[in-house]
Design an enzyme around this catalytic site. Structure first.
Site, PDB file in Angstrom:
ATOM      1  N   ASN A  35       0.799  -1.369   0.042  1.00 36.29           N
ATOM      2  CA  ASN A  35      -0.089  -0.020   0.060  1.00 36.29           C
ATOM      3  C   ASN A  35       0.901   1.193  -0.190  1.00 36.29           C
ATOM      4  O   ASN A  35       0.652   2.263   0.795  1.00 36.29           O
ATOM      5  CB  ASN A  35      -1.155  -0.133   1.152  1.00 36.29           C
ATOM      6  CG  ASN A  35      -2.097   0.903   0.957  1.00 36.29           C
ATOM      7  OD1 ASN A  35      -2.655   1.185   0.002  1.00 36.29           O
ATOM      8  ND2 ASN A  35      -2.412   1.643   2.011  1.00 36.29           N
ATOM      9  N   SER A 124      -5.194   1.939  17.280  1.00 38.36           N
ATOM     10  CA  SER A 124      -6.260   2.845  16.775  1.00 38.36           C
ATOM     11  C   SER A 124      -7.414   3.092  17.875  1.00 38.36           C
ATOM     12  O   SER A 124      -7.634   2.260  18.541  1.00 38.36           O
ATOM     13  CB  SER A 124      -7.030   2.433  15.694  1.00 38.36           C
ATOM     14  OG  SER A 124      -8.068   2.993  15.232  1.00 38.36           O
ATOM     15  N   TYR A 149     -11.335  -5.158  10.700  1.00 39.76           N
ATOM     16  CA  TYR A 149     -10.169  -4.211  10.898  1.00 39.76           C
ATOM     17  C   TYR A 149      -9.888  -3.674  12.237  1.00 39.76           C
ATOM     18  O   TYR A 149      -8.794  -4.289  12.960  1.00 39.76           O
ATOM     19  CB  TYR A 149     -10.214  -2.866  10.019  1.00 39.76           C
ATOM     20  CG  TYR A 149      -9.066  -1.981  10.510  1.00 39.76           C
ATOM     21  CD1 TYR A 149      -7.793  -2.218  10.179  1.00 39.76           C
ATOM     22  CD2 TYR A 149      -9.538  -0.689  11.069  1.00 39.76           C
ATOM     23  CE1 TYR A 149      -6.904  -1.122  10.499  1.00 39.76           C
ATOM     24  CE2 TYR A 149      -8.522   0.139  11.396  1.00 39.76           C
ATOM     25  CZ  TYR A 149      -7.117   0.003  11.451  1.00 39.76           C
ATOM     26  OH  TYR A 149      -6.310   0.707  11.936  1.00 39.76           O
ATOM     27  N   LYS A 153      -6.743  -4.753  15.605  1.00 46.05           N
ATOM     28  CA  LYS A 153      -6.127  -3.988  16.375  1.00 46.05           C
ATOM     29  C   LYS A 153      -6.376  -4.445  17.851  1.00 46.05           C
ATOM     30  O   LYS A 153      -5.522  -4.509  18.708  1.00 46.05           O
ATOM     31  CB  LYS A 153      -6.731  -2.629  16.103  1.00 46.05           C
ATOM     32  CG  LYS A 153      -6.345  -1.695  14.751  1.00 46.05           C
ATOM     33  CD  LYS A 153      -4.892  -1.634  14.661  1.00 46.05           C
ATOM     34  CE  LYS A 153      -4.172  -1.481  13.362  1.00 46.05           C
ATOM     35  NZ  LYS A 153      -2.689  -1.617  13.226  1.00 46.05           N
ATOM     36  N   ASN A 198     -11.587   5.848   1.423  1.00 45.94           N
ATOM     37  CA  ASN A 198     -12.625   5.714   2.500  1.00 45.94           C
ATOM     38  C   ASN A 198     -12.687   6.850   3.435  1.00 45.94           C
ATOM     39  O   ASN A 198     -13.675   7.170   4.041  1.00 45.94           O
ATOM     40  CB  ASN A 198     -12.340   4.484   3.193  1.00 45.94           C
ATOM     41  CG  ASN A 198     -12.583   3.231   2.269  1.00 45.94           C
ATOM     42  OD1 ASN A 198     -13.589   2.945   1.852  1.00 45.94           O
ATOM     43  ND2 ASN A 198     -11.531   2.528   2.311  1.00 45.94           N
TER      44      ASN A 198
HETATM   45  P1  NAD Z   1      -0.403   2.767   5.115  1.00 40.99           P
HETATM   46  O1  NAD Z   1      -1.083   1.805   4.574  1.00 40.99           O
HETATM   47  O2  NAD Z   1      -0.115   4.028   4.636  1.00 40.99           O
HETATM   48  O3  NAD Z   1       1.084   2.064   5.735  1.00 40.99           O
HETATM   49  C1  NAD Z   1       1.190   0.732   5.989  1.00 40.99           C
HETATM   50  C2  NAD Z   1       2.572   0.045   5.447  1.00 40.99           C
HETATM   51  O4  NAD Z   1       2.552  -0.940   5.722  1.00 40.99           O
HETATM   52  C3  NAD Z   1       2.443   0.408   3.850  1.00 40.99           C
HETATM   53  O5  NAD Z   1       3.604   0.594   3.373  1.00 40.99           O
HETATM   54  C4  NAD Z   1       2.347  -1.223   3.627  1.00 40.99           C
HETATM   55  O6  NAD Z   1       2.893  -1.372   2.107  1.00 40.99           O
HETATM   56  C5  NAD Z   1       3.043  -1.816   4.451  1.00 40.99           C
HETATM   57  N1  NAD Z   1       2.427  -3.231   4.851  1.00 40.99           N
HETATM   58  C6  NAD Z   1       1.393  -3.623   5.098  1.00 40.99           C
HETATM   59  N2  NAD Z   1       1.349  -4.974   5.356  1.00 40.99           N
HETATM   60  C7  NAD Z   1       2.517  -5.565   5.186  1.00 40.99           C
HETATM   61  C8  NAD Z   1       3.096  -6.518   5.407  1.00 40.99           C
HETATM   62  N3  NAD Z   1       2.399  -7.845   5.571  1.00 40.99           N
HETATM   63  N4  NAD Z   1       4.563  -6.791   5.437  1.00 40.99           N
HETATM   64  C9  NAD Z   1       5.095  -5.577   5.167  1.00 40.99           C
HETATM   65  N5  NAD Z   1       4.682  -4.537   4.789  1.00 40.99           N
HETATM   66  C10 NAD Z   1       3.354  -4.387   4.797  1.00 40.99           C
HETATM   67  O7  NAD Z   1      -1.001   3.072   6.657  1.00 40.99           O
HETATM   68  P2  NAD Z   1      -0.668   4.223   7.607  1.00 40.99           P
HETATM   69  O8  NAD Z   1      -2.073   5.093   7.351  1.00 40.99           O
HETATM   70  O9  NAD Z   1       0.616   4.615   7.468  1.00 40.99           O
HETATM   71  O10 NAD Z   1      -1.165   3.413   8.859  1.00 40.99           O
HETATM   72  C11 NAD Z   1       0.024   2.896   9.635  1.00 40.99           C
HETATM   73  C12 NAD Z   1      -0.356   1.949  10.672  1.00 40.99           C
HETATM   74  O11 NAD Z   1      -1.330   2.704  11.573  1.00 40.99           O
HETATM   75  C13 NAD Z   1      -1.439   0.668  10.263  1.00 40.99           C
HETATM   76  O12 NAD Z   1      -0.983  -0.592  10.903  1.00 40.99           O
HETATM   77  C14 NAD Z   1      -2.795   1.399  10.478  1.00 40.99           C
HETATM   78  O13 NAD Z   1      -3.816   0.354  10.844  1.00 40.99           O
HETATM   79  C15 NAD Z   1      -2.636   2.117  11.818  1.00 40.99           C
HETATM   80  N6  NAD Z   1      -3.480   3.163  11.976  1.00 40.99           N
HETATM   81  C16 NAD Z   1      -3.680   3.962  10.858  1.00 40.99           C
HETATM   82  C17 NAD Z   1      -4.866   5.046  11.003  1.00 40.99           C
HETATM   83  C18 NAD Z   1      -4.962   6.006  10.037  1.00 40.99           C
HETATM   84  O14 NAD Z   1      -5.878   6.816  10.119  1.00 40.99           O
HETATM   85  N7  NAD Z   1      -4.225   6.174   8.997  1.00 40.99           N
HETATM   86  C19 NAD Z   1      -5.365   5.041  12.192  1.00 40.99           C
HETATM   87  C20 NAD Z   1      -5.312   4.080  13.456  1.00 40.99           C
HETATM   88  C21 NAD Z   1      -4.227   3.061  13.087  1.00 40.99           C
HETATM   89  C1  UD1 Z   2     -12.190   5.388  10.141  1.00 47.30           C
HETATM   90  C2  UD1 Z   2     -12.501   3.785  10.671  1.00 47.30           C
HETATM   91  C3  UD1 Z   2     -11.484   3.540  11.636  1.00 47.30           C
HETATM   92  C4  UD1 Z   2     -10.206   3.692  11.299  1.00 47.30           C
HETATM   93  C5  UD1 Z   2      -9.920   5.137  10.856  1.00 47.30           C
HETATM   94  C6  UD1 Z   2      -8.522   5.420   9.999  1.00 47.30           C
HETATM   95  C7  UD1 Z   2     -14.864   3.516  10.311  1.00 47.30           C
HETATM   96  C8  UD1 Z   2     -16.133   3.377  11.012  1.00 47.30           C
HETATM   97  N1  UD1 Z   2     -13.926   3.716  11.102  1.00 47.30           N
HETATM   98  O1  UD1 Z   2     -12.603   6.183  11.206  1.00 47.30           O
HETATM   99  O2  UD1 Z   2     -11.895   2.226  12.174  1.00 47.30           O
HETATM  100  O3  UD1 Z   2      -9.125   3.480  12.350  1.00 47.30           O
HETATM  101  O4  UD1 Z   2     -10.957   5.303   9.687  1.00 47.30           O
HETATM  102  O5  UD1 Z   2      -8.473   4.594   9.049  1.00 47.30           O
HETATM  103  O6  UD1 Z   2     -14.752   3.230   9.271  1.00 47.30           O
HETATM  104  N2  UD1 Z   2     -17.045  10.874   6.141  1.00 47.30           N
HETATM  105  C9  UD1 Z   2     -18.014  11.407   5.594  1.00 47.30           C
HETATM  106  N3  UD1 Z   2     -17.943  11.365   4.170  1.00 47.30           N
HETATM  107  C10 UD1 Z   2     -16.714  10.227   3.495  1.00 47.30           C
HETATM  108  C11 UD1 Z   2     -15.892   9.883   4.574  1.00 47.30           C
HETATM  109  C12 UD1 Z   2     -16.208  10.138   5.910  1.00 47.30           C
HETATM  110  O7  UD1 Z   2     -18.850  12.058   5.872  1.00 47.30           O
HETATM  111  O8  UD1 Z   2     -16.973  10.108   2.514  1.00 47.30           O
HETATM  112  C13 UD1 Z   2     -17.173  11.219   7.762  1.00 47.30           C
HETATM  113  C14 UD1 Z   2     -17.403   9.788   8.732  1.00 47.30           C
HETATM  114  O9  UD1 Z   2     -18.830   9.852   8.873  1.00 47.30           O
HETATM  115  C15 UD1 Z   2     -16.759  10.333   9.904  1.00 47.30           C
HETATM  116  C16 UD1 Z   2     -15.762  11.228   9.583  1.00 47.30           C
HETATM  117  O10 UD1 Z   2     -15.878  11.784   8.267  1.00 47.30           O
HETATM  118  O11 UD1 Z   2     -17.743  11.148  10.622  1.00 47.30           O
HETATM  119  C17 UD1 Z   2     -14.192  10.699   9.507  1.00 47.30           C
HETATM  120  O12 UD1 Z   2     -14.451   9.707   8.764  1.00 47.30           O
HETATM  121  P1  UD1 Z   2     -13.182   8.830   8.544  1.00 47.30           P
HETATM  122  O13 UD1 Z   2     -11.942   9.609   7.908  1.00 47.30           O
HETATM  123  O14 UD1 Z   2     -13.591   7.428   7.641  1.00 47.30           O
HETATM  124  O15 UD1 Z   2     -12.516   8.224   9.836  1.00 47.30           O
HETATM  125  P2  UD1 Z   2     -13.364   7.624  11.065  1.00 47.30           P
HETATM  126  O16 UD1 Z   2     -14.676   7.235  10.623  1.00 47.30           O
HETATM  127  O17 UD1 Z   2     -13.334   8.345  12.255  1.00 47.30           O
END
Ligand code: NAD
Ligand code: UD1
Length: 333
Positions: A35, A124, A149, A153, A198
């Site tokens: 990703n 998360s 998902y 966590k 998303n």
């Molecule tokens: P991201 O997808 O941008 O980064 C994840 C990285 O891990 C990518 O570079 C992908 O190629 C690599 N990867 C995935 N599976 C792998 C595997 N099996 N082996 C080696 N590499 C692998 O995501 P991010 O937004 O940087 O998120 C990082 C971490 O934080 C994730 O664990 C995610 O679940 C967690 N997290 C993210 C958010 C968010 O909103 N972005 C929120 C809460 C938690």
């Molecule tokens: C979502 C995930 C959460 C994950 C996080 C980071 C769900 C229910 N939760 O959180 O598990 O850790 O992303 O990847 O999916 N919204 C809109 N229109 C859109 C998209 C979002 O109105 O097209 C709203 C949503 O209803 C929410 C807010 O924006 O209220 C934030 O959404 P989003 O960025 O998807 O984050 P979370 O839902 O908080």
């Protein structure tokens, strides 16, 4: 210190690598690019002026893990690698349990074998589920999560607690992120979702850039001041700095298992976020109000006291900078 960063080419991982290198640490990245793009590595090198050691491979691959631990003196692991799409996890739960849960088990087994027992894990706010109300603090119950998902966590957190209970020689920090947005202010790093996003922020910025026609706001009939959901958005560079604080604390204060929220403690509604983005970018965001999205909670924001007190962590950047940096990244990439 020498830090193994799994998922270091991803959105949060790459920003954290920049902060780690800036603070004088060495890093080794393990990523399979499922990703992310390979050019992220050269961008991290360009920003920092430092070389990055990269292993292209999967965290589930024992051979790759053993090679890394044999070839490098690793002091600690920051574990970002994981899949993160809620909708994809509903369609393919086994892929998520295999990648995220089995991947973490394989990583911890290799760490144990090579006696590397310092781990920071990307969790998360989703683990709080729907059993409590905001502000969420770290002592609140977890587990009532509504999608696979989120359950990966939660399960990983429980596995880490068991590992620590069996061997208190481990030093484990679980970081519960709220909603990371924004980008590096060089515009060289940012969030690059595959396909239609998303999450709200990349969606808004792609509407602003006319790559998508229209944003749907998921519901305006929630019990919040303007009827739309409230979230705790945190700048990704602040989030990255939270990892540095966690690493410092881990190395200063011996063994333990600690859990911290990383958020700002302040919530913004969807409409407030749209308006902040319009102001920062000078672009009109075309949106319509749609139905609620299943599983969304009305109000989510962090209690930040524990991270402030124990890590000395406080987010610096406000919503304006989060929007400006996102827009600059969107325009330049
Ligand atoms: P991201 O997808 O941008 O980064 C994840 C990285 O891990 C990518 O570079 C992908 O190629 C690599 N990867 C995935 N599976 C792998 C595997 N099996 N082996 C080696 N590499 C692998 O995501 P991010 O937004 O940087 O998120 C990082 C971490 O934080 C994730 O664990 C995610 O679940 C967690 N997290 C993210 C958010 C968010 O909103 N972005 C929120 C809460 C938690
Ligand atoms: C979502 C995930 C959460 C994950 C996080 C980071 C769900 C229910 N939760 O959180 O598990 O850790 O992303 O990847 O999916 N919204 C809109 N229109 C859109 C998209 C979002 O109105 O097209 C709203 C949503 O209803 C929410 C807010 O924006 O209220 C934030 O959404 P989003 O960025 O998807 O984050 P979370 O839902 O908080």
């Amino acid at each position: 210190m020498n830090i193994l960063v799994t998922g270091g080419a991803g959105y949060i991982g790459s920003h954290t690598c920049v902060q780690l290198l800036g603070a004088g640490h060495d890093i080794v990245i393990l990523d399979n690019f499922c990703n992310s793009q390979a050019d992220v590595i050269s961008r991290v090198e360009k920003i920092t002026g430092k070389k990055v050691k990269l292993y292209v491979g999967d965290i589930r691959d024992k051979k790759v893990l053993e090679k890394i631990f044999c070839e490098n003196q690793v002091d600690a692991v920051i574990h970002f690698a994981g899949l993160k799409s809620v909708s994809e996890s509903v369609k393919n739960p086994l892929t998520y349990f295999d990648n995220n849960v089995a991947g973490t088990v394989a990583l911890c087994q290799a760490m144990q074998k090579f006696n590397v027992r310092r781990l920071i894990f990307s969790s998360s706010a989703t683990v709080y589920g729907n059993s409590s109300e905001a502000p969420y603090d770290e002592s609140m119950p977890t587990g009532n999560v509504c999608n696979p998902y989120g359950r990966t966590k939660y399960f990983i957190e429980e596995i880490l607690k068991d590992i620590f209970a069996a061997d208190p020689g481990w030093n484990i920090t679980i970081l519960r992120y709220f909603n990371p947005i924004g980008a590096h202010d060089s515009s060289l790093l940012g969030e690059e979702p595959c396909g239609v996003p998303n999450n709200i922020m990349p969606y808004i910025s792609q509407v602003a850039a006319k790559k998508l026609p229209l944003l749907t706001v998921f519901g305006n009939d929630y019990d919040t001041p303007d009827g739309t959901c409230i979230r705790d958005y945190i700048h990704v560079v602040d989030l990255a700095n939270g990892h540095l604080k966690a690493l410092e604390k881990m190395c200063d204060s011996g063994n333990g298992l600690n859990i911290y929220n990383l958020g700002t403690g302040k919530g913004y509604s969807v409409l407030e976020l749209i308006s902040a983005f319009e102001k920062a970018s000078g672009q009109k965001i075309n949106y319509k109000i749609g139905a609620r999205r299943a599983g969304d909670l009305p109000i989510v924001f962090a209690d930040t006291k524990k991270a402030e007190k124990e890590l000395g962590f406080r987010a610096k950047f406000g919503i304006e900078k989060m929007c400006t940096d996102t827009w600059n990244w969107q325009k330049n990439n």
